[in-house]
Write a protein that holds these residues in place. Structure first.
Motif, PDB file in Angstrom:
ATOM      1  N   HIS A  98      19.324  53.140  78.076  1.00  0.00           N
ATOM      2  CA  HIS A  98      20.567  53.430  77.346  1.00  0.00           C
ATOM      3  C   HIS A  98      21.779  53.369  78.256  1.00  0.00           C
ATOM      4  O   HIS A  98      22.775  52.689  77.966  1.00  0.00           O
ATOM      5  CB  HIS A  98      20.475  54.818  76.706  1.00  0.00           C
ATOM      6  N   GLN A  99      21.711  54.084  79.359  1.00  0.00           N
ATOM      7  CA  GLN A  99      22.887  54.253  80.208  1.00  0.00           C
ATOM      8  C   GLN A  99      23.205  53.017  81.040  1.00  0.00           C
ATOM      9  O   GLN A  99      24.381  52.683  81.231  1.00  0.00           O
ATOM     10  CB  GLN A  99      22.682  55.465  81.136  1.00  0.00           C
ATOM     11  N   GLN A 100      22.184  52.346  81.556  1.00  0.00           N
ATOM     12  CA  GLN A 100      22.416  51.240  82.480  1.00  0.00           C
ATOM     13  C   GLN A 100      22.349  49.869  81.819  1.00  0.00           C
ATOM     14  O   GLN A 100      22.971  48.922  82.298  1.00  0.00           O
ATOM     15  CB  GLN A 100      21.423  51.320  83.644  1.00  0.00           C
ATOM     16  N   LEU A 101      21.612  49.757  80.729  1.00  0.00           N
ATOM     17  CA  LEU A 101      21.481  48.467  80.059  1.00  0.00           C
ATOM     18  C   LEU A 101      22.195  48.429  78.715  1.00  0.00           C
ATOM     19  O   LEU A 101      22.473  47.345  78.191  1.00  0.00           O
ATOM     20  CB  LEU A 101      19.997  48.121  79.853  1.00  0.00           C
ATOM     21  N   GLY A 102      22.469  49.601  78.141  1.00  0.00           N
ATOM     22  CA  GLY A 102      23.165  49.663  76.856  1.00  0.00           C
ATOM     23  C   GLY A 102      22.372  49.077  75.703  1.00  0.00           C
ATOM     24  O   GLY A 102      22.944  48.523  74.762  1.00  0.00           O
ATOM     25  N   LYS A 103      21.055  49.197  75.767  1.00  0.00           N
ATOM     26  CA  LYS A 103      20.187  48.623  74.737  1.00  0.00           C
ATOM     27  C   LYS A 103      19.437  49.707  73.970  1.00  0.00           C
ATOM     28  O   LYS A 103      19.052  50.731  74.551  1.00  0.00           O
ATOM     29  CB  LYS A 103      19.151  47.692  75.370  1.00  0.00           C
ATOM     30  N   PRO A 104      19.215  49.506  72.682  1.00  0.00           N
ATOM     31  CA  PRO A 104      18.328  50.408  71.935  1.00  0.00           C
ATOM     32  C   PRO A 104      16.895  50.275  72.432  1.00  0.00           C
ATOM     33  O   PRO A 104      16.510  49.239  72.981  1.00  0.00           O
ATOM     34  CB  PRO A 104      18.449  49.916  70.489  1.00  0.00           C
ATOM     35  N   VAL A 105      16.108  51.321  72.214  1.00  0.00           N
ATOM     36  CA  VAL A 105      14.723  51.352  72.681  1.00  0.00           C
ATOM     37  C   VAL A 105      13.771  51.521  71.505  1.00  0.00           C
ATOM     38  O   VAL A 105      13.952  52.393  70.655  1.00  0.00           O
ATOM     39  CB  VAL A 105      14.501  52.510  73.678  1.00  0.00           C
ATOM     40  N   MET A 106      12.740  50.665  71.476  1.00  0.00           N
ATOM     41  CA  MET A 106      11.625  50.846  70.551  1.00  0.00           C
ATOM     42  C   MET A 106      10.499  51.485  71.337  1.00  0.00           C
ATOM     43  O   MET A 106       9.992  50.898  72.304  1.00  0.00           O
ATOM     44  CB  MET A 106      11.172  49.520  69.954  1.00  0.00           C
ATOM     45  N   ALA A 107      10.106  52.681  70.945  1.00  0.00           N
ATOM     46  CA  ALA A 107       9.058  53.424  71.639  1.00  0.00           C
ATOM     47  C   ALA A 107       7.719  53.178  70.953  1.00  0.00           C
ATOM     48  O   ALA A 107       7.494  53.634  69.834  1.00  0.00           O
ATOM     49  CB  ALA A 107       9.391  54.910  71.634  1.00  0.00           C
ATOM     50  N   ASP A 108       6.846  52.454  71.625  1.00  0.00           N
ATOM     51  CA  ASP A 108       5.513  52.182  71.089  1.00  0.00           C
ATOM     52  C   ASP A 108       4.619  53.386  71.359  1.00  0.00           C
ATOM     53  O   ASP A 108       4.395  53.748  72.515  1.00  0.00           O
ATOM     54  CB  ASP A 108       4.923  50.941  71.754  1.00  0.00           C
ATOM     55  N   VAL A 109       4.108  54.000  70.289  1.00  0.00           N
ATOM     56  CA  VAL A 109       3.327  55.232  70.432  1.00  0.00           C
ATOM     57  C   VAL A 109       1.944  55.075  69.822  1.00  0.00           C
ATOM     58  O   VAL A 109       1.652  54.107  69.117  1.00  0.00           O
ATOM     59  CB  VAL A 109       4.058  56.431  69.793  1.00  0.00           C
ATOM     60  N   ASP A 110       1.109  56.089  70.105  1.00  0.00           N
ATOM     61  CA  ASP A 110      -0.258  56.099  69.584  1.00  0.00           C
ATOM     62  C   ASP A 110      -0.567  57.336  68.755  1.00  0.00           C
ATOM     63  O   ASP A 110      -1.480  57.317  67.933  1.00  0.00           O
ATOM     64  CB  ASP A 110      -1.266  55.995  70.732  1.00  0.00           C
ATOM     65  N   THR A 111       0.179  58.411  68.966  1.00  0.00           N
ATOM     66  CA  THR A 111      -0.085  59.678  68.274  1.00  0.00           C
ATOM     67  C   THR A 111       1.219  60.318  67.820  1.00  0.00           C
ATOM     68  O   THR A 111       2.304  59.948  68.286  1.00  0.00           O
ATOM     69  CB  THR A 111      -0.796  60.673  69.210  1.00  0.00           C
ATOM     70  N   ILE A 112       1.112  61.303  66.969  1.00  0.00           N
ATOM     71  CA  ILE A 112       2.303  62.017  66.508  1.00  0.00           C
ATOM     72  C   ILE A 112       2.925  62.798  67.653  1.00  0.00           C
ATOM     73  O   ILE A 112       4.152  62.946  67.722  1.00  0.00           O
ATOM     74  CB  ILE A 112       1.975  62.945  65.306  1.00  0.00           C
ATOM     75  N   GLU A 113       2.109  63.280  68.599  1.00  0.00           N
ATOM     76  CA  GLU A 113       2.653  64.002  69.757  1.00  0.00           C
ATOM     77  C   GLU A 113       3.545  63.082  70.587  1.00  0.00           C
ATOM     78  O   GLU A 113       4.637  63.470  71.017  1.00  0.00           O
ATOM     79  CB  GLU A 113       1.513  64.546  70.622  1.00  0.00           C
ATOM     80  N   ALA A 114       3.088  61.867  70.815  1.00  0.00           N
ATOM     81  CA  ALA A 114       3.895  60.898  71.568  1.00  0.00           C
ATOM     82  C   ALA A 114       5.154  60.535  70.796  1.00  0.00           C
ATOM     83  O   ALA A 114       6.228  60.364  71.382  1.00  0.00           O
ATOM     84  CB  ALA A 114       3.069  59.647  71.862  1.00  0.00           C
ATOM     85  N   ALA A 115       5.034  60.432  69.480  1.00  0.00           N
ATOM     86  CA  ALA A 115       6.196  60.108  68.645  1.00  0.00           C
ATOM     87  C   ALA A 115       7.238  61.222  68.728  1.00  0.00           C
ATOM     88  O   ALA A 115       8.445  60.945  68.847  1.00  0.00           O
ATOM     89  CB  ALA A 115       5.762  59.888  67.201  1.00  0.00           C
ATOM     90  N   ARG A 116       6.778  62.452  68.664  1.00  0.00           N
ATOM     91  CA  ARG A 116       7.714  63.575  68.773  1.00  0.00           C
ATOM     92  C   ARG A 116       8.458  63.529  70.099  1.00  0.00           C
ATOM     93  O   ARG A 116       9.686  63.695  70.144  1.00  0.00           O
ATOM     94  CB  ARG A 116       6.952  64.903  68.673  1.00  0.00           C
ATOM     95  N   ALA A 117       7.722  63.336  71.184  1.00  0.00           N
ATOM     96  CA  ALA A 117       8.330  63.328  72.512  1.00  0.00           C
ATOM     97  C   ALA A 117       9.316  62.182  72.660  1.00  0.00           C
ATOM     98  O   ALA A 117      10.402  62.339  73.237  1.00  0.00           O
ATOM     99  CB  ALA A 117       7.242  63.230  73.577  1.00  0.00           C
ATOM    100  N   ALA A 118       8.969  61.019  72.127  1.00  0.00           N
ATOM    101  CA  ALA A 118       9.856  59.862  72.222  1.00  0.00           C
ATOM    102  C   ALA A 118      11.130  60.084  71.411  1.00  0.00           C
ATOM    103  O   ALA A 118      12.226  59.697  71.837  1.00  0.00           O
ATOM    104  CB  ALA A 118       9.133  58.602  71.749  1.00  0.00           C
ATOM    105  N   ALA A 119      10.983  60.702  70.253  1.00  0.00           N
ATOM    106  CA  ALA A 119      12.156  60.989  69.430  1.00  0.00           C
ATOM    107  C   ALA A 119      13.093  61.956  70.145  1.00  0.00           C
ATOM    108  O   ALA A 119      14.318  61.755  70.180  1.00  0.00           O
ATOM    109  CB  ALA A 119      11.722  61.548  68.082  1.00  0.00           C
TER     110      ALA A 119
END
Length: 237
Positions: free
Chosen positions: A130-151
């Motif tokens: 975000h800060q250095q490249l100014g790009k949105p990120v797609m977070a590839d996850v495997d579980t709801i726990e990982a999804a929560r953390a990425a969010a």
């Protein structure tokens, strides 16, 4: 400003353009004759010409070739095998930087809870993108726990991409319908359903379950895999 706030700011045109659409993953095995930048670019152009709202592309050289022929959003990544680490989708910041330099609009990263090289966390790499490249990120996850953390870390998009491909989910087969349902029910971050979508009907089902968009790869562009499936079926008849 928190990472999450910044993630909302980067929810720009490239992300909004994907809504309710088909994203085609144009990739090929390294040992395949299809693993050529010009061929990947032709696949991507054909996909966009026929209505795909975006493409998902691996490897900087392939992204460069696709960018020359496609104006639609590119979700870029760089698969890298690093000794003693299981993460392989854009595992380090310098891989993300190379993907951005190549012309990707959105950077896809492994956002599972697995250990990352250099001690970098998912939050660290999202913040740097975000800060250095100014790009949105797609977070590839495997579980709801990982999804929560990425969010929480500020991911702009969540993807069910790694469901069925990690130690925590290797007894499960994609598509990750239940993971998709959990993310939609619990989190506000847009979620893209990716992995195991093998028919138009399944893609429609993903949207009906609340997916922001759908990624289809092998069923459309996976010539090597599809031919093997057909050949095995014929041999077994």
């Amino acid at each position: 400003m928190t990472n999450h706030d910044y993630g909302q700011m980067t929810n720009d045109y490239s992300v909004k353009t994907l809504k309710q659409g088909l994203i085609v993953s144009c990739q090929a095995p390294i040992d395949s004759p299809l693993h050529e930048p010009t061929i990947i670019a032709a696949m991507a152009q054909a996909a966009v010409n026929n209505g795909a709202v975006g493409v998902r592309i691996d490897t900087p050289s392939h992204i460069v070739a696709v960018r020359e022929r496609v104006k639609a959003p590119i979700i870029g990544l760089w698969k890298q095998i690093i000794s003693n680490y299981d993460v392989y989708i854009t595992p380090q910041y310098h891989h993300a930087a190379a993907v951005a330099e190549a012309g990707a609009d959105i950077i896809a990263i492994d956002a599972t809870t697995r250990h990352r090289p250099d001690g970098e966390t998912v939050a660290d790499i999202i913040n740097r993108i975000h800060q250095q490249l100014g790009k949105p990120v797609m977070a590839d996850v495997d579980t709801i726990e990982a999804a929560r953390a990425a969010a929480i870390a500020g991911a702009d998009i969540l993807g069910t991409t790694l469901y069925g491909y990690t130690a925590k989910t290797n007894n499960d087969s994609p598509p990750g319908w239940e993971l998709l349902r959990q993310i939609v029910a619990e989190l506000d971050t847009p979620v893209i359903c990716e992995g195991g979508i093998a028919s138009p009907q399944m893609a429609r089902q993903a949207l009906d379950l609340g997916a922001y968009a759908v990624v289809v790869g092998t069923a459309i562009t996976g010539i090597d895999v599809q031919v093997k499936i057909y050949q095995q079926a014929l041999q077994n008849s």
